[in-house]
Motif scaffolding. Structure first.
Motif: not given
Length: 117
Positions: A39-45, A88-100
């Protein structure tokens, strides 16, 4: 589509394992990773694969968290040990995609992790 699970409430020092299930082969989704936003913070890796095999971790989680994947189950995991209240945070899974493979950047809906002191 990415669906996270495994979040919850845990005491400091405890462990959780997050799962990110993909609706397609994770091989074509690019270098997947986990991010978090408090909360109140930017999303981080938190952790992500680079070039398929190398792993990059945030300094704050090195030695405590581990990212892994099961290609057969199309799932990426985040094992979190020695949890701290600041995790403590909301954890998100991410997939950048692949142009190939014509896949696009995708995010999961997030899963809440709360660590009590």
């Amino acid at each position: 589509q990415l669906v996270e699970s495994g979040g919850g409430l845990v005491q400091a020092g405890g462990s959780l394992r997050l799962s990110c299930a993909a609706s397609t082969s994770i091989f074509i989704l690019g270098d997947m990773g986990w991010y978090r936003q408090a909360p109140g913070k930017e999303r981080e890796l938190v952790a992500r694969f680079i070039g398929g095999s190398t792993v990059n971790y945030a300094d704050s989680v090195k030695g405590r968290f581990a990212i892994s994947r099961d290609n057969a189950r199309n799932t990426v995991y985040l094992q979190m040990n020695m949890l701290k209240p600041e995790d403590s945070a909301v954890y998100y899974c991410s997939a950048p995609g692949d142009l190939r493979f014509g896949t696009r950047s995708t995010w999961g809906q997030g899963t809440q992790v709360t660590v009590s002191s």
